[in-house]
Design a protein around this motif. Structure first.
Motif, mmCIF file in Angstrom:
data_model
loop_
_atom_site.group_PDB
_atom_site.id
_atom_site.type_symbol
_atom_site.label_atom_id
_atom_site.label_comp_id
_atom_site.label_asym_id
_atom_site.label_seq_id
_atom_site.Cartn_x
_atom_site.Cartn_y
_atom_site.Cartn_z
ATOM 1 N N THR A 286 28.934 -12.380 17.863
ATOM 2 C CA THR A 286 30.333 -12.035 17.587
ATOM 3 C C THR A 286 30.797 -12.653 16.275
ATOM 4 O O THR A 286 31.407 -11.974 15.436
ATOM 5 C CB THR A 286 31.236 -12.512 18.736
ATOM 6 N N THR B 35 32.074 -10.650 12.930
ATOM 7 C CA THR B 35 33.404 -10.833 12.322
ATOM 8 C C THR B 35 33.258 -11.284 10.870
ATOM 9 O O THR B 35 34.044 -10.884 10.006
ATOM 10 C CB THR B 35 34.256 -11.840 13.104
ATOM 11 N N ILE C 93 31.374 -6.128 18.027
ATOM 12 C CA ILE C 93 32.485 -7.050 18.290
ATOM 13 C C ILE C 93 33.093 -6.702 19.646
ATOM 14 O O ILE C 93 33.421 -5.543 19.902
ATOM 15 C CB ILE C 93 33.546 -6.956 17.184
ATOM 16 N N TYR D 128 33.563 -10.491 27.249
ATOM 17 C CA TYR D 128 32.167 -10.054 27.285
ATOM 18 C C TYR D 128 31.801 -9.339 28.582
ATOM 19 O O TYR D 128 30.639 -9.034 28.821
ATOM 20 C CB TYR D 128 31.238 -11.258 27.085
ATOM 21 N N MET E 129 28.231 -6.057 25.268
ATOM 22 C CA MET E 129 28.545 -6.182 23.860
ATOM 23 C C MET E 129 29.095 -4.901 23.253
ATOM 24 O O MET E 129 29.703 -4.915 22.206
ATOM 25 C CB MET E 129 27.288 -6.611 23.077
#
Length: 530
Positions: free
Chosen positions: A294, A298, A479, A496, A528
């Motif tokens: 993650t 990002t 993400i 998640y 995910m």
């Protein structure tokens, strides 16, 4: 192996702060937003100022490419330092102990630029002066670009973004907006600052027409006034920022006592912060590897986006000239036409960021950033293909549309997602590292755009932006979605969950059930992409 844990669906009665006055809301929003206005004003007027500096100190010409790129890069260098530094100390010591200090850096650096000696500096000295103090300004803006989630995650919206529950008054209704709307509404002030400086620049250029045409040296007043006026909103909010109290989620989930000095075991410091970070982001378990993925996504999405957005914003005057809008018979006319073009484009940028406020709670963050990144990529591809073959009006339409899509999707979501997707104890560092990665992209484009534009022209630069925005959409796929989840849910890694389980949780909350729910917090791959 999958694990189950009971998740308590908090009701509004669980909150200890329910009565927020209208004045409290207004004050809260003003404090958390006005700094963004100043930063938008200060950050985005460089493309206006550099042509004037060129006229003043380069014998009526322009600053050479490398010195100009160096000045542009100064802000990004400072922002990288500020984002990481304030992120670390914000998580280690608490939000209130660093909140406001970053604004002091911004104001001091800007003041020193305004006070640049009018005479006596060589051209290299001018470049050095502007670059050094742009770095100082960048440290403050970097620390400030993600500070909005500190007050947003305070007692005012501990339960924000949960869907409405029957018969109860949530924090969302108290503020009149969800967490995403509150963050992005405040972030809109950044674009309003950009629009403010564009309009003020137009007014100054129009007002100083006779003086500038008589003597270019009068541009000194124009560029210094542009920067100086932008400091005023930040100065008015500085005291309130420095005296702001600690946020409730930080006290609840992290610590109430913090400090740099080694104290008893109840005092949190830097060592505790780095321990929490390494416990959350590592490769030892599948769960922690998801956290690393993650953070990586990002960072990459922000890095790629900033290549495009800073490539445009730092060179907006050059782009307007390239499409035939920012040119004129005299130097004043060139500056005036550039000012008009910047106002037009910035209005569409503000429109885009306003539209973005309403989408995260409807279509979700991931859909928003992926969909509009692809649309932006498409606009750049079309623009690159017709550049030089279409009139100025048509190219301005493409410029405006690309700015709208850029603001609606990646600009809003690269800022919003890291402020939400990480738990409180690592939120500052997670957001700071993500933002710093973005400024690495800005630093790259600050040096590369001028060289690229002179080598392959504007179509080549647009083709590059097309590619990076497509990649931004690709990396955003991994993400996790946080739509409908509370801060408490995120503390327990419920972002998640598999899509079906997350929707079941949200549905149960919507129906008003306030009981323990067994949720399978599995680590399978479908979590995910849910």
């Amino acid at each position: 192996m999958a694990s189950t844990e009971p998740v308590h669906l908090l009701s509004v009665e669980d909150e200890d702060e329910r009565e927020i006055t209208l004045w409290g809301k207004v004050k809260f929003f003003a404090i958390s937003s006005v700094g963004f206005f100043s930063e938008g004003w200060i950050n985005n007027n460089l493309s206006f100022i550099l042509p004037m500096i060129g006229y003043l100190y380069w014998n009526g010409g322009s600053i050479p490419t490398l010195p100009q790129d160096t000045i542009k890069a100064g802000l990004s260098i400072g922002m990288i330092v500020g984002q990481i530094t304030f992120g670390i100390f914000g998580d280690a010591l608490g939000r209130h102990k660093v909140y406001g200090k970053e604004l002091a850096f911004t104001l001091f650096g800007t003041l020193m630029i305004v006070l640049m000696p009018w005479n006596g500096l060589s051209q290299n000295g001018i470049v050095a002066w502007l670059t050094i103090w742009r770095i100082v300004t960048g440290v403050g803006i970097g620390g400030g670009q993600y500070r909005i989630f500190w007050p947003v995650s305070s007692r005012l919206d501990l339960t924000a973004t949960r869907l409405p529950m029957s018969g109860s008054l949530t924090a969302e209704t108290k503020l009149g907006m969800s967490r995403a709307k509150l963050v992005l509404t405040s972030f809109t002030l950044y674009q309003c600052g950009s629009l403010g400086t564009a309009i003020f620049y137009l007014i100054l250029i129009a007002g100083y027409k006779n003086q500038v045409e008589a003597n270019l040296w009068n541009l000194q007043y124009v560029w210094r006034l542009m920067l100086g006026i932008g400091m005023i909103p930040g100065m008015l909010s500085l005291y309130e920022r420095l005296t702001m109290k600690e946020t409730k989620p930080y006290e609840r989930y992290v610590a109430k006592e913090t400090g740099l000095a080694r104290g008893d075991h109840h005092t949190r410091g830097l060592n505790d912060q780095f321990r929490d970070f390494l416990e959350y982001f590592n490769f030892k378990t599948a769960e922690c590897r998801r956290h690393v993925l993650t953070l990586t996504c990002t960072c990459l999405s922000w890095f790629l986006f900033d290549i495009a957005i800073y490539g445009v914003s730092l060179n907006q005057s050059n782009i307007l000239a390239g499409i035939g809008f920012g040119t004129g018979a005299t130097k004043w006319e060139t500056l005036y036409n550039t000012a008009v073009g910047n106002v037009i484009i910035t209005i569409f940028s503000v429109l885009g960021i306003v539209i973005s406020i309403y989408l995260p709670d409807v279509i979700g963050r991931r859909a928003q950033i992926i969909g509009f990144s692809l649309l932006t990529s498409l606009m750049y591809a079309i623009w690159a293909g017709v550049q030089g073959k279409t009139g100025t009006a048509g190219l301005m339409v493409l410029f405006a549309l690309s700015q709208i899509f850029l603001q609606i999707g990646p600009n809003a979501c690269t800022f919003l997602i890291p402020a939400e997707v990480f738990p409180t104890r690592v939120r500052g560092m997670g957001h700071g590292i993500s933002a710093a990665s973005g400024k690495c992209g800005a630093l790259l484009t600050a040096f590369a755009f001028g060289q690229l534009n002179s080598t392959v022209g504007l179509p080549g630069a647009l083709a590059l932006f097309c590619g990076v925005m497509f990649l931004c959409a690709v990396v955003s796929w991994w993400i996790p979605e946080v739509r409908g989840l509370t801060l408490d849910d995120i503390e327990h890694d419920l972002q998640y969950l598999a899509r079906s389980e997350r929707f079941a949780l949200i549905k149960r909350r919507r129906e008003g059930h306030d009981s323990d729910v067994e949720i399978n917090n599995s680590s399978n791959d479908k979590d995910m992409v849910a």
